[in-house]
Scaffold this active site. Structure first.
Site, short mmCIF file in Angstrom:
data_model
loop_
_atom_site.label_atom_id
_atom_site.label_comp_id
_atom_site.label_asym_id
_atom_site.label_seq_id
_atom_site.Cartn_x
_atom_site.Cartn_y
_atom_site.Cartn_z
N ASN B 161 22.78 -6.04 96.63
CA ASN B 161 22.54 -4.49 96.37
C ASN B 161 22.23 -3.87 97.92
O ASN B 161 21.06 -4.11 98.46
CB ASN B 161 21.30 -4.30 95.43
CG ASN B 161 20.95 -2.91 95.45
OD1 ASN B 161 21.52 -2.02 96.02
ND2 ASN B 161 19.66 -2.81 94.71
N CYS B 162 23.02 -2.87 98.31
CA CYS B 162 22.88 -2.08 99.41
C CYS B 162 21.35 -1.70 99.51
O CYS B 162 20.67 -1.63 100.61
CB CYS B 162 23.91 -1.11 99.80
SG CYS B 162 23.37 0.05 101.02
#
Lengths: 129, 281
Positions: B161-162
């Site tokens: 997840n960025c």
């Protein structure tokens, strides 16, 4: 880290080690330091042809994807396949275990465009790149 | 100047170049993710031909998950949750990790090589962050402290997840990540795009990525709804003020539309899940 004197350097921050007609290519210590920790590298296959100043591979660091540029033209005769799974050597040992490809030069005169270590150090210090 | 690894030029020289030419300001309607990526790449190709700098704003419909250029989707993403919602999956031309594009504004900055001048990746993030920071401050108003852009360096084993961590390219507001950005350099030209969270469906983030990470939306920060149009207007003004830009409202040309259609197919990933890593573009 100093730039080894036995290598030649491109303006796009690759180094070249010449043995007979074969050149081993990687990126300079300055380049790896500026790029930061590399998380991906994509290199050409053996037998593929690369052209001077044209992209021959891709790296990713700091969420940025960037092309690698060939300092000389020729056919790829060896690739550092270990870098596909572990890019650490490029950051830790750019002039040694971080080598990327070996290219059989098609025109050795292209070496004349490359810089000595002293010239490259001046080039980097000038900020002209 | 021939293309080079992006490792040089000073921040000041780059900032001065930004305002040297007029910019195209392009707003496109909410669209599928693959088309959105196709447009960004088409504009990057136009930049390679010496086109004007571009500031683009867009949204995603239907919502989509975008994967970083070389991100392997096998770990850290719960694909059944994405599939159940009918959301799309695309690959970005830029680096970094996965983003859920929903309730957000995406910005894109596309610069030709004459403006980029070979500036290093980290330096360019730092300079472009000045405009982003000014925009975030204006959007948050008095409801938040100053936005901080520029966090830690990414690691080789980053979460999927960025928004799980704030890095050099990102902006943090009130202790949470409100904006995540990434770049690609090609032929000396630059594309940087990023996701600004206007709101957040935290259940979706949790279900898809296993945790919400550090995300913090503008709605959570300000306590009010900020629309896409409001955010785009404020960010455009902040960019213009920061670097004295002359922004000219514009639309995609027919040639760019055709190029975007061609490119779109390259960036659509489809359902991958545990089937292995899709080939990188």
């Amino acid at each position: 880290m100093t730039n080894p004197e036995d290598l030649r350097y491109s303006r796009s921050h690759e180094w070249v080690r010449v043995e007979d007609n074969r050149t081993t290519i990687g990126i300079t210590d300055y380049a790896q330091n500026e790029l930061g920790e590399l998380v991906y590298v994509e290199l050409p296959r053996v037998g593929q042809r690369v052209e001077k100043d044209q992209p021959f591979g891709v790296v990713e660091s700091v969420k940025a994807v960037a092309d690698l540029y060939a300092p000389v033209s020729g056919a790829v005769v060896a690739v550092n396949g270990a870098l596909a799974s572990d890019q650490t050597p490029i950051n830790e040992d750019p002039y040694g275990r971080g080598w990327m490809v070996v290219v059989e030069m098609s025109d050795p005169r292209e070496m004349d465009d490359l810089m000595t270590s002293e010239q490259y150090a001046t080039f980097v210090a000038s900020g002209a790149h | 100047m021939p293309p080079s690894l992006p490792v040089g030029l000073t921040e000041r020289a780059f900032a001065e170049r930004l305002g040297a030419r007029p910019w195209r300001l392009i707003r496109t309607d909410a669209a599928p993710g693959a088309w959105n990526m196709g447009v960004d790449v088409a504009l990057l190709e136009e930049a390679l031909r010496g086109g004007y700098p571009v500031l683009r704003f867009y949204a995603w419909e239907p919502p989509a998950i975008s994967l970083g250029r070389f991100q392997c989707p096998d770990a850290g993403i719960h694909w059944p949750a994405v599939r159940r919602r009918g959301w799309e999956v695309v690959r970005r031309p830029t680096g970094g990790r996965a983003v859920l594009h929903q309730h957000e504004l995406t910005y894109a900055v596309i610069l030709p090589s004459g403006v980029v001048g070979g500036i290093g990746v980290r330096r360019s993030y730092a300079v472009l962050a000045e405009g982003l920071r000014a925009g975030l401050a204006a959007l948050a108003g008095g409801a938040a402290g100053a936005a901080v852009c520029g966090g830690g360096a990414p690691t080789r084993h980053a979460p999927a997840n960025c928004f799980a961590q704030a890095l050099e390219a990102d902006c943090v507001l009130e202790g949470g990540k409100a904006l995540g950005s990434a770049q690609v350099r090609h032929g000396g030209a630059l594309l940087q795009h990023g996701s600004l969270l206007l709101d957040a469906d935290r259940d979706a983030w949790r279900e898809i990525f296993g945790s919400e990470g550090q995300l913090r939306s503008l709605r959570e920060i300000t306590g009010r709804k900020i629309t896409f149009c409001q955010a785009a207007a404020v960010l455009a003004q902040a960019f213009a003020d920061t670097w004295h830009l002359h922004l000219c409202s514009d639309a995609l040309t027919p040639a760019e539309m055709r190029a975007a259609e061609r490119e779109a197919a390259k960036w659509s990933v489809g359902w991958s899940g545990s089937a292995g890593c899709p080939p990188a573009q």
